[in-house]
Design a protein around this motif. Structure first.
Motif, PDB file in Angstrom:
ATOM      1  N   HIS A  29       0.819  -1.216   0.000  1.00 11.77           N
ATOM      2  CA  HIS A  29       0.000   0.000   0.000  1.00 11.77           C
ATOM      3  C   HIS A  29       0.852   1.265   0.000  1.00 11.77           C
ATOM      4  CE1 HIS A  29      -3.718  -2.265   0.932  1.00 11.77           C
ATOM      5  NE2 HIS A  29      -2.943  -3.032   1.667  1.00 11.77           N
ATOM      6  N   GLN A  34       1.483   2.981  -5.116  1.00  9.40           N
ATOM      7  CA  GLN A  34       0.287   3.663  -5.621  1.00  9.40           C
ATOM      8  C   GLN A  34       0.634   4.467  -6.869  1.00  9.40           C
ATOM      9  OE1 GLN A  34      -1.959   5.809  -2.572  1.00  9.40           O
ATOM     10  NE2 GLN A  34      -1.417   4.274  -1.044  1.00  9.40           N
ATOM     11  N   ALA A  40      -4.439   1.961  -6.271  1.00 10.01           N
ATOM     12  CA  ALA A  40      -4.424   2.140  -4.819  1.00 10.01           C
ATOM     13  C   ALA A  40      -3.378   1.275  -4.127  1.00 10.01           C
ATOM     14  CB  ALA A  40      -5.803   1.838  -4.240  1.00 10.01           C
TER      15      ALA A  40
END
Ligand SMILES: [Zn+2]
Ligand SMILES: [Zn+2]
Length: 133
Positions: A29, A34, A40
């Motif tokens: 993450h 990203q 995402a």
């Protein structure tokens, strides 16, 4: 878990094969994942570098940037279609990670590790049984 995997970029210029897989399927993450994925998070499966065979390697371009360890993070992508294919870390040279979306068959992919959850988008839920860091 599968015994072998194959995959490649969106245009077919780069293909890869591996006879063995690690147990590690992760979601990252972090902000870099990203940005480089345009999404995402990144999903990837770990392979042993020594087992990886690549066809069309001349089409691969690489972006190198220091990672959290201070050592290089290497993101390989197809210079023709832009698909991100591999990511490797100089801090762990025995492994190379394939972006799971490039697998010919990704139906078995079930991430068991979620990394960089501190930079996670707030609407992304991490499963309760996954290891989250
Ligand atoms: Zn391509
Ligand atoms: Zn990341």
């Amino acid at each position: 878990m599968k015994a072998s995997v194959s995959g490649g970029c969106s245009c077919g210029a780069v293909r890869y094969f591996s006879r063995a897989l690690t147990e590690q399927v992760s979601v990252c993450h972090c902000r870099d994942c990203q940005g480089t994925s345009g999404s995402a998070f990144a999903v990837r499966a770990g392979l042993y570098s020594r087992d990886l065979e690549v066809q069309g390697a001349e089409a691969i371009a690489m972006h190198v940037k220091p990672g959290a360890s201070g050592r290089a993070t290497r993101r390989s992508f197809c210079s023709r279609c832009g698909s991100q294919i591999f990511i490797s870390f100089d801090a762990i040279p025995d492994l190379i990670f394939v972006q799971a979306g490039t697998l010919d068959d990704s139906s078995w992919v079930n991430p068991n590790i979620h990394l960089w959850c501190g930079e996670k988008q707030p609407w992304v839920a991490v499963p309760a049984d996954a290891l989250a860091t």
